[in-house]
Design an enzyme around this catalytic site. Sequence first.
Site, PDB file in Angstrom:
ATOM      1  N   MET A 193       4.977   9.043  16.865  1.00 28.98           N
ATOM      2  CA  MET A 193       6.171   8.454  16.268  1.00 28.98           C
ATOM      3  C   MET A 193       6.907   7.462  17.162  1.00 28.98           C
ATOM      4  SD  MET A 193       5.980   9.492  13.263  1.00 28.98           S
ATOM      5  CE  MET A 193       7.562   9.013  12.559  1.00 28.98           C
ATOM      6  N   ARG A 194       6.240   6.961  18.203  1.00 27.54           N
ATOM      7  CA  ARG A 194       6.888   5.937  19.029  1.00 27.54           C
ATOM      8  C   ARG A 194       6.147   4.609  18.882  1.00 27.54           C
ATOM      9  NH1 ARG A 194      10.147   8.959  22.430  1.00 27.54           N
ATOM     10  NH2 ARG A 194       9.286  11.061  22.488  1.00 27.54           N
ATOM     11  N   ILE A 207       4.265   1.577  20.329  1.00 29.03           N
ATOM     12  CA  ILE A 207       3.424   1.412  21.523  1.00 29.03           C
ATOM     13  C   ILE A 207       3.859   0.129  22.243  1.00 29.03           C
ATOM     14  CG2 ILE A 207       1.059   1.084  22.349  1.00 29.03           C
ATOM     15  CD1 ILE A 207       1.468   3.847  21.207  1.00 29.03           C
ATOM     16  N   HIS A 235      -1.578   4.845   8.789  1.00 30.69           N
ATOM     17  CA  HIS A 235      -0.252   4.655   8.188  1.00 30.69           C
ATOM     18  C   HIS A 235      -0.295   5.053   6.716  1.00 30.69           C
ATOM     19  CE1 HIS A 235       3.805   3.204   7.952  1.00 30.69           C
ATOM     20  NE2 HIS A 235       3.469   2.722   6.764  1.00 30.69           N
ATOM     21  N   ASN A 248      -4.213   3.134  14.412  1.00 37.96           N
ATOM     22  CA  ASN A 248      -3.163   3.961  13.809  1.00 37.96           C
ATOM     23  C   ASN A 248      -3.506   4.260  12.357  1.00 37.96           C
ATOM     24  OD1 ASN A 248      -0.587   5.243  13.593  1.00 37.96           O
ATOM     25  ND2 ASN A 248       0.207   3.403  12.579  1.00 37.96           N
TER      26      ASN A 248
HETATM   27  C1  GRF Z   1       0.794  11.002   8.624  1.00 34.10           C
HETATM   28  O1  GRF Z   1       1.338  10.852   7.334  1.00 34.10           O
HETATM   29  C2  GRF Z   1       0.330   9.679   9.182  1.00 34.10           C
HETATM   30  O2  GRF Z   1      -0.141   8.804   8.202  1.00 34.10           O
HETATM   31  C3  GRF Z   1       1.582   9.142   9.810  1.00 34.10           C
HETATM   32  O3  GRF Z   1       2.209  10.285  10.380  1.00 34.10           O
HETATM   33  C4  GRF Z   1       1.846  11.435   9.645  1.00 34.10           C
HETATM   34  C5  GRF Z   1       1.307  12.451  10.607  1.00 34.10           C
HETATM   35  O4  GRF Z   1       0.976  13.655   9.974  1.00 34.10           O
HETATM   36  N1  GRF Z   1       1.297   8.103  10.775  1.00 34.10           N
HETATM   37  P1  GRF Z   1       0.222  14.816  10.764  1.00 34.10           P
HETATM   38  O5  GRF Z   1       1.085  15.180  11.960  1.00 34.10           O
HETATM   39  O6  GRF Z   1      -1.126  14.315  11.163  1.00 34.10           O
HETATM   40  O7  GRF Z   1       0.139  15.928   9.766  1.00 34.10           O
END
Ligand code: GRF
Length: 196
Positions: free
Chosen positions: A95-96, A98, A114, A112
């Site tokens: 969640m950061r 890069i 998304h 990544n």
């Molecule tokens: C997922 O929805 C992914 O697409 C997004 O962050 C979420 C991570 O989910 N980038 P998890 O921790 O893998 O369950």
Amino acid sequence: MTRVALMASGSGTNALNLLERAGDYPNVRIDTVIVDTMSSPLPEILGEKFPEVEVKRILPMGGLRGEDRRREHETRILEVLRARGTQYILLAGYMRIIGGTLLGAFVNRIVNIHPSLLPLYPGVDSYRRAFEDGVTESGVTLHLVDEGVDTGPVLFQESFPRYSTDTLQGFIQRGKELEWKLYPKILEALNSGSLR
Ligand code: GRF
């Protein structure tokens, strides 16, 4: 053999799924996982399920701010990845943003996942925002990471329908199932050498 590290912040279902699928790809080895939060349960889960994988919880340092904080944090991550001989990084709910330290060390080698049909709905809460907009379909995108937020070149993308009877929870669940199906395509591409 291509050596891969995962980076995750949250529940880690994608990370777990990739590790479970990695055995199907003999030329790929996921041997390192970086977690950047105290709340993620991944280190405990992986410690039991995949004791051979090195899992490091690396949190940003208090006291620093902005780019200084990012640089210091990424420098410590990079030290671990260098020591592990990591060649590719797969972000799995990291969640950061890069920054230049990791981007410079892994040019076009950070991927990544998304939860939208990029360029639609970049940033956070993409499933919820798409659902609330009343979309008739959404999707999942695998892309290379660049300096923008969810802006790098798309590698794979697939859509899924939104039904009129869907709750947000059901819609997200359908999306997550597509994520688990789609992300291993990167392992397949690394295994065959087609991502290079
Ligand atoms: C997922 O929805 C992914 O697409 C997004 O962050 C979420 C991570 O989910 N980038 P998890 O921790 O893998 O369950």
